[in-house]
Write an enzyme that holds these catalytic residues in place. Structure first.
Site, PDB file in Angstrom:
ATOM      1  N   TYR A  70     -14.045   6.745 -14.057  1.00  0.00           N
ATOM      2  CA  TYR A  70     -13.773   5.649 -13.124  1.00  0.00           C
ATOM      3  C   TYR A  70     -14.173   4.304 -13.744  1.00  0.00           C
ATOM      4  O   TYR A  70     -13.369   3.374 -13.820  1.00  0.00           O
ATOM      5  CB  TYR A  70     -14.530   5.880 -11.807  1.00  0.00           C
ATOM      6  CG  TYR A  70     -14.528   4.689 -10.894  1.00  0.00           C
ATOM      7  CD1 TYR A  70     -13.332   4.168 -10.420  1.00  0.00           C
ATOM      8  CD2 TYR A  70     -15.720   4.079 -10.514  1.00  0.00           C
ATOM      9  CE1 TYR A  70     -13.337   3.054  -9.588  1.00  0.00           C
ATOM     10  CE2 TYR A  70     -15.718   2.970  -9.680  1.00  0.00           C
ATOM     11  CZ  TYR A  70     -14.527   2.459  -9.232  1.00  0.00           C
ATOM     12  OH  TYR A  70     -14.521   1.363  -8.421  1.00  0.00           O
ATOM     13  N   THR A  73     -15.962  -3.192 -10.963  1.00  0.00           N
ATOM     14  CA  THR A  73     -17.093  -2.419 -10.429  1.00  0.00           C
ATOM     15  C   THR A  73     -18.309  -2.465 -11.341  1.00  0.00           C
ATOM     16  O   THR A  73     -18.172  -2.618 -12.561  1.00  0.00           O
ATOM     17  CB  THR A  73     -16.676  -0.940 -10.265  1.00  0.00           C
ATOM     18  OG1 THR A  73     -17.831  -0.150  -9.987  1.00  0.00           O
ATOM     19  CG2 THR A  73     -16.051  -0.381 -11.529  1.00  0.00           C
ATOM     20  N   ASN A 115      -3.637   6.276 -12.414  1.00  0.00           N
ATOM     21  CA  ASN A 115      -3.551   5.341 -11.290  1.00  0.00           C
ATOM     22  C   ASN A 115      -4.164   3.970 -11.653  1.00  0.00           C
ATOM     23  O   ASN A 115      -3.553   2.929 -11.434  1.00  0.00           O
ATOM     24  CB  ASN A 115      -4.296   5.921 -10.093  1.00  0.00           C
ATOM     25  CG  ASN A 115      -3.928   5.190  -8.815  1.00  0.00           C
ATOM     26  OD1 ASN A 115      -2.997   5.577  -8.124  1.00  0.00           O
ATOM     27  ND2 ASN A 115      -4.623   4.115  -8.517  1.00  0.00           N
ATOM     28  N   ASP A 147       0.854  -1.194   0.000  1.00  0.00           N
ATOM     29  CA  ASP A 147       0.000   0.000   0.000  1.00  0.00           C
ATOM     30  C   ASP A 147       0.888   1.241   0.000  1.00  0.00           C
ATOM     31  O   ASP A 147       2.013   1.208   0.502  1.00  0.00           O
ATOM     32  CB  ASP A 147      -0.920   0.017   1.230  1.00  0.00           C
ATOM     33  CG  ASP A 147      -2.260   0.673   0.938  1.00  0.00           C
ATOM     34  OD1 ASP A 147      -3.269  -0.035   0.855  1.00  0.00           O
ATOM     35  OD2 ASP A 147      -2.288   1.916   0.768  1.00  0.00           O
ATOM     36  N   LEU A 195     -23.170   6.103   0.982  1.00  0.00           N
ATOM     37  CA  LEU A 195     -24.430   6.312   1.697  1.00  0.00           C
ATOM     38  C   LEU A 195     -24.410   5.779   3.131  1.00  0.00           C
ATOM     39  O   LEU A 195     -24.747   6.513   4.071  1.00  0.00           O
ATOM     40  CB  LEU A 195     -25.588   5.659   0.903  1.00  0.00           C
ATOM     41  CG  LEU A 195     -26.951   5.781   1.571  1.00  0.00           C
ATOM     42  CD1 LEU A 195     -27.369   7.234   1.741  1.00  0.00           C
ATOM     43  CD2 LEU A 195     -28.003   5.007   0.769  1.00  0.00           C
ATOM     44  N   GLY A 228      -5.434   4.522   1.979  1.00  0.00           N
ATOM     45  CA  GLY A 228      -5.538   3.415   2.936  1.00  0.00           C
ATOM     46  C   GLY A 228      -5.197   3.873   4.357  1.00  0.00           C
ATOM     47  O   GLY A 228      -4.752   5.002   4.578  1.00  0.00           O
ATOM     48  N   PHE A 231     -29.792  12.513  -2.223  1.00  0.00           N
ATOM     49  CA  PHE A 231     -29.587  13.082  -3.561  1.00  0.00           C
ATOM     50  C   PHE A 231     -30.689  12.636  -4.518  1.00  0.00           C
ATOM     51  O   PHE A 231     -30.641  11.535  -5.057  1.00  0.00           O
ATOM     52  CB  PHE A 231     -28.214  12.666  -4.103  1.00  0.00           C
ATOM     53  CG  PHE A 231     -27.058  13.194  -3.293  1.00  0.00           C
ATOM     54  CD1 PHE A 231     -27.000  14.526  -2.914  1.00  0.00           C
ATOM     55  CD2 PHE A 231     -26.022  12.351  -2.906  1.00  0.00           C
ATOM     56  CE1 PHE A 231     -25.926  15.025  -2.169  1.00  0.00           C
ATOM     57  CE2 PHE A 231     -24.947  12.830  -2.168  1.00  0.00           C
ATOM     58  CZ  PHE A 231     -24.902  14.165  -1.789  1.00  0.00           C
TER      59      PHE A 231
END
Ligand code: UFG
Length: 323
Positions: free
Chosen positions: A139, A115, A90, A31, A188, A36, A206
């Site tokens: 992303y 994701t 990254n 890391d 959330l 982190g 939102f």
């Protein structure tokens, strides 16, 4: 196995380090502590290194590594729209550096943290692996690029890989002192619980005009320890089968923002100050996974499936928050 957990000081990475240790594996955490937390590194040995500085990576491979789990990433959708170069640098270039280091050190197995954001706006009620991949922010695009790179690496170099596409990671392992904490916090459930504790501002909801049960966005919350378990199962799959694999991970049930707020109120026994706010850019109305492929191929069977129990674990961690 000796597993290198890249990004093991982060939220999902720390829970994967715990699960791998409990399963009897030997781990090394890599890391750079950009996001982190040092107190989250509780298992294995630590190598402080940065995937954007390839010369720092060799130290992580000093002891032969059998497989890598890769969690290092920038992961805020809104920030990715504002700072796309940082995300491609990254998430894509950093991953390429890691893949090259793995190749140099003859490491042939990777579990990659992907994701739901690779899918963009859903065109079906349940999102399975065949759903069109049309990310609507940098992303998601950066993660989809890596998925493509891994498919090419399987053909060219025989790299075995598994992409695990998380829906909404949630919950914690309070008895082990690890949980979810981001700076700034945008998610959330932590925001609901921080509002309940008074350690964060009132919750902003939102949007209230989405085409959903109560007008607020619906998401598929999946316990981080169930996600961690899927990583171990992916290692098992890659021991038997070559190629590049991908699985969607969720519970297959959606909850609205207001339903999460109500569950947070019940679990905490506290009123949660909240206000209605405008829609947040880039939020799809509904994101719910079909995880039948993970269930049948990996034998993945999430155990923390009740929203209240997921929130309860997060609540217990937030009350004693160590970082
Ligand atoms: N929300 C609020 N108030 C808050 C925080 C969130 O109303 O303070 C709402 C959001 O608008 C959204 C829902 O709660 O409708 C869930 O938001 P999160 O930020 O917790 O999670 P996301 O669904 O935005 O993010 C998840 C993953 C990302 C992934 C994204 C894909 O965390 O990695 O889904 O859209 F990219």
């Amino acid at each position: 196995m000796h597993i290198l957990v890249c990004g093991g000081a982060g939220y999902v990475g720390a829970h994967a380090a715990l699960a791998a240790t409990r399963a009897g594996h030997d781990i090394t955490v890599l890391d750079n502590f950009s996001t982190g937390h040092r107190p989250a590194v509780r298992w294995g040995r630590l190598v402080e290194a940065d995937i954007l500085k390839p010369e720092t990576l060799d130290a992580a491979f000093e002891r032969p590594v059998d497989a890598v789990m890769h969690f290092c990433a920038r992961s805020l959708v809104g920030e990715s729209v504002q700072e796309p170069y940082a995300y491609y640098e990254n998430n894509v270039m950093g991953t390429l550096n890691l893949l090259q280091a793995m190749r140099q050190h003859d490491v042939g197995k990777l579990v990659f943290s992907s994701t739901a954001a690779i899918f963009g706006n859903p065109v079906s009620a349940l999102i399975d692996e065949d759903h069109p991949k049309a990310p609507i922010n940098p992303y998601g695009a950066s993660k989809l690029m890596v998925e493509r790179i891994l498919a090419d690496a399987a053909s060219a170099y025989g790299l075995r890989s598994t992409c695990l596409r998380y829906f909404n990671a949630a919950g914690a392992a309070p008895e082990e002192g690890i949980g979810e904490s981001h700076q700034p916090e945008t998610h959330l459930i932590p925001n609901v619980l921080r509002a309940a504790l008074g350690t964060g501002p009132e919750l902003r909801i939102f949007g209230d005009d989405y085409d959903t049960v109560d007008g607020t966005c619906v998401r598929d919350y999946v316990h981080v320890l169930d996600l961690a378990d899927a990583h171990l199962r992916a290692l098992g799959l890659m021991s038997d089968v070559d190629g590049a694999h991908a699985f969607n991970l969720g519970n297959g049930q959606g909850f609205s923002v207001r339903q999460v707020l109500e569950a947070g109120r019940q679990v905490s026994g506290r009123e949660i100050p909240h206000v209605q706010a405008a829609r947040r850019d880039g939020d799809p109305a509904v994101l719910v996974a079909s995880s039948s492929k993970a269930r049948s191929v990996l034998g993945w069977n999430p155990v923390h499936t009740q929203l209240e129990s997921i929130i309860d674990s997060a609540w217990r961690w937030h009350q004693a928050q160590a970082y």
